[in-house]
Design a protein around this motif. Sequence first.
Motif, PDB file in Angstrom:
ATOM      1  N   MET A  48       0.850  -1.094  -0.083  1.00  0.00           N
ATOM      2  CA  MET A  48      -0.045   0.115   0.017  1.00  0.00           C
ATOM      3  C   MET A  48       0.796   1.349   0.005  1.00  0.00           C
ATOM      4  SD  MET A  48      -3.033   1.294   2.662  1.00  0.00           S
ATOM      5  CE  MET A  48      -1.747   2.015   3.864  1.00  0.00           C
ATOM      6  N   ILE A  49       1.904   1.329   0.776  1.00  0.00           N
ATOM      7  CA  ILE A  49       2.888   2.496   0.890  1.00  0.00           C
ATOM      8  C   ILE A  49       3.478   2.669  -0.190  1.00  0.00           C
ATOM      9  CG2 ILE A  49       5.020   3.300   1.906  1.00  0.00           C
ATOM     10  CD1 ILE A  49       2.445   3.550   3.920  1.00  0.00           C
ATOM     11  N   GLU A  50       3.947   1.591  -0.749  1.00  0.00           N
ATOM     12  CA  GLU A  50       4.907   1.468  -2.219  1.00  0.00           C
ATOM     13  C   GLU A  50       3.816   2.250  -3.466  1.00  0.00           C
ATOM     14  OE1 GLU A  50       6.892  -1.328  -5.476  1.00  0.00           O
ATOM     15  OE2 GLU A  50       6.563  -2.107  -3.509  1.00  0.00           O
ATOM     16  N   MET A  51       2.693   1.754  -3.217  1.00  0.00           N
ATOM     17  CA  MET A  51       1.635   2.393  -4.445  1.00  0.00           C
ATOM     18  C   MET A  51       1.704   3.685  -4.061  1.00  0.00           C
ATOM     19  SD  MET A  51      -1.471   3.344  -5.316  1.00  0.00           S
ATOM     20  CE  MET A  51      -2.310   3.240  -3.719  1.00  0.00           C
ATOM     21  N   LEU A  52       1.130   4.204  -2.979  1.00  0.00           N
ATOM     22  CA  LEU A  52       1.008   5.565  -2.671  1.00  0.00           C
ATOM     23  C   LEU A  52       2.184   6.445  -2.987  1.00  0.00           C
ATOM     24  CD1 LEU A  52      -0.596   5.263   0.902  1.00  0.00           C
ATOM     25  CD2 LEU A  52      -1.775   5.839  -1.419  1.00  0.00           C
ATOM     26  N   VAL A  53       3.535   6.156  -2.877  1.00  0.00           N
ATOM     27  CA  VAL A  53       4.518   6.540  -3.223  1.00  0.00           C
ATOM     28  C   VAL A  53       4.680   6.655  -4.992  1.00  0.00           C
ATOM     29  CG1 VAL A  53       7.047   6.655  -3.338  1.00  0.00           C
ATOM     30  CG2 VAL A  53       5.947   5.949  -1.153  1.00  0.00           C
TER      31      VAL A  53
ATOM     32  N   SER B 219      -0.909  13.791   0.693  1.00  0.00           N
ATOM     33  CA  SER B 219      -1.093  13.454   2.062  1.00  0.00           C
ATOM     34  C   SER B 219      -1.872  12.653   2.348  1.00  0.00           C
ATOM     35  CB  SER B 219      -1.499  14.626   2.682  1.00  0.00           C
ATOM     36  OG  SER B 219      -2.835  15.266   2.477  1.00  0.00           O
ATOM     37  N   VAL B 220      -1.965  11.690   3.373  1.00  0.00           N
ATOM     38  CA  VAL B 220      -2.719  10.459   3.639  1.00  0.00           C
ATOM     39  C   VAL B 220      -3.178  10.424   5.078  1.00  0.00           C
ATOM     40  CG1 VAL B 220      -2.704   7.970   3.880  1.00  0.00           C
ATOM     41  CG2 VAL B 220      -1.488   8.983   2.161  1.00  0.00           C
ATOM     42  N   ILE B 221      -4.438  10.108   5.220  1.00  0.00           N
ATOM     43  CA  ILE B 221      -4.914  10.109   6.646  1.00  0.00           C
ATOM     44  C   ILE B 221      -5.560   8.431   6.434  1.00  0.00           C
ATOM     45  CG2 ILE B 221      -6.805  10.673   8.427  1.00  0.00           C
ATOM     46  CD1 ILE B 221      -4.682  12.541   8.426  1.00  0.00           C
ATOM     47  N   VAL B 222      -5.070   7.680   7.532  1.00  0.00           N
ATOM     48  CA  VAL B 222      -5.546   6.242   7.829  1.00  0.00           C
ATOM     49  C   VAL B 222      -6.238   6.340   8.937  1.00  0.00           C
ATOM     50  CG1 VAL B 222      -4.913   3.744   7.898  1.00  0.00           C
ATOM     51  CG2 VAL B 222      -3.389   5.648   6.668  1.00  0.00           C
ATOM     52  N   PHE B 223      -7.607   5.786   8.812  1.00  0.00           N
ATOM     53  CA  PHE B 223      -8.418   5.264   9.957  1.00  0.00           C
ATOM     54  C   PHE B 223      -8.517   3.818  10.155  1.00  0.00           C
ATOM     55  CE2 PHE B 223     -10.319   9.610   8.881  1.00  0.00           C
ATOM     56  CZ  PHE B 223     -10.402  10.097  10.199  1.00  0.00           C
ATOM     57  N   LEU B 224      -8.326   3.535  11.365  1.00  0.00           N
ATOM     58  CA  LEU B 224      -8.265   2.065  11.856  1.00  0.00           C
ATOM     59  C   LEU B 224      -9.648   1.788  12.748  1.00  0.00           C
ATOM     60  CD1 LEU B 224      -4.519   1.174  12.247  1.00  0.00           C
ATOM     61  CD2 LEU B 224      -5.949   0.602  10.174  1.00  0.00           C
TER      62      LEU B 224
ATOM     63  N   VAL C 209       9.165   6.953   4.535  1.00  0.00           N
ATOM     64  CA  VAL C 209       9.296   7.177   2.844  1.00  0.00           C
ATOM     65  C   VAL C 209       9.815   8.341   2.763  1.00  0.00           C
ATOM     66  CG1 VAL C 209       7.711   7.202   1.132  1.00  0.00           C
ATOM     67  CG2 VAL C 209       7.361   5.291   2.970  1.00  0.00           C
ATOM     68  N   PRO C 210       9.017   9.686   2.971  1.00  0.00           N
ATOM     69  CA  PRO C 210       7.963   9.754   3.722  1.00  0.00           C
ATOM     70  C   PRO C 210       6.732  10.197   3.254  1.00  0.00           C
ATOM     71  CG  PRO C 210       9.417  11.941   3.501  1.00  0.00           C
ATOM     72  CD  PRO C 210      10.029  11.052   2.797  1.00  0.00           C
ATOM     73  N   ILE C 211       5.722   9.792   3.896  1.00  0.00           N
ATOM     74  CA  ILE C 211       4.404  10.539   3.446  1.00  0.00           C
ATOM     75  C   ILE C 211       3.917  11.194   4.346  1.00  0.00           C
ATOM     76  CG2 ILE C 211       1.920   9.701   2.726  1.00  0.00           C
ATOM     77  CD1 ILE C 211       3.146   7.086   1.754  1.00  0.00           C
ATOM     78  N   LYS C 212       3.434  12.552   3.870  1.00  0.00           N
ATOM     79  CA  LYS C 212       2.700  13.433   4.810  1.00  0.00           C
ATOM     80  C   LYS C 212       1.345  12.848   5.608  1.00  0.00           C
ATOM     81  CE  LYS C 212       1.052  18.181   5.283  1.00  0.00           C
ATOM     82  NZ  LYS C 212       0.899  19.430   4.408  1.00  0.00           N
ATOM     83  N   GLY C 213       1.159  12.604   6.525  1.00  0.00           N
ATOM     84  CA  GLY C 213       0.006  12.419   7.019  1.00  0.00           C
ATOM     85  C   GLY C 213      -0.003  11.905   8.325  1.00  0.00           C
TER      86      GLY C 213
END
Length: 254
Positions: free
Chosen positions: A144-149, A155-160, A181-185
């Motif tokens: 998932m992270i690789e695809m987003l990169v 930016s990303v917000i993940v809800f669990l 990575v970095p990914i902002k979020g």
Amino acid sequence: MPERLHEAKPAVCGDVEDKMPDLDKELIAAAEEIRYLLGRGYPKNSAIRFVCDHHLLKEEQRFILSRNILAPAIASDRRNKRLICTDLKSRHVVIDGYNVLITLENYLKGEDMWTGDDGFIRDNRGVFSAHVNDETTCKALNLMIEMLVVHKVGSVIVFLDRQMSKSGELATFIRQKMEEVPIKGDVFTSGNVDNEIKRVSGNSIVATADGVIIDAVENVIDIPACVIAEREDQLFLHSLRPDIDHTIEGKIEV
């Protein structure tokens, strides 16, 4: 309000059950009948129960039908909300964490994968409260992270779901991966993820295959579809629409 957790460490455990039986003509016939009834306004639960009782279908088959068959108008509306992977560039993405990760986990485990009437990829396992964090969870997260990169999200917000076992530990682990990575979020746990996603979605892109959420938001992305499309392994996507059943080798409609 969602809860942001910091200090927990990720856990490892878990196994999977046997695979589901192969798709058969009776299941496709039942799907056509259910689709017909839904298109004429019959309640979904009643239509599925009536048709499945008539065909004496097993519980697993009923579950597949309930996850994948929709009234044609609803299926069309959801398809119109579905964006392609390249639309992610520079956009804010709100991710339904367990929905996306569990689907990717079952893909990695070789479970049967389905394309619903709305075009979204789903597994047929229905694992939710029984989910545990294990090595496959880590692999799914990395995909998932690789695809987003690759698609250069803004930016990303993940809800669990807070009620899930060790969700706080998973939130910490995801946050660490995003920072590397970095990914902002950020990552949050919540007692009502559906409502949180609906509340913050706005002009954002929502990543989920949850029909209730899809129906309530404007822009949706199918992250598992994006991930699978970029991989070279062969995958058979089941569908209860015979024109869609096919084997893919790293290429699907995204």
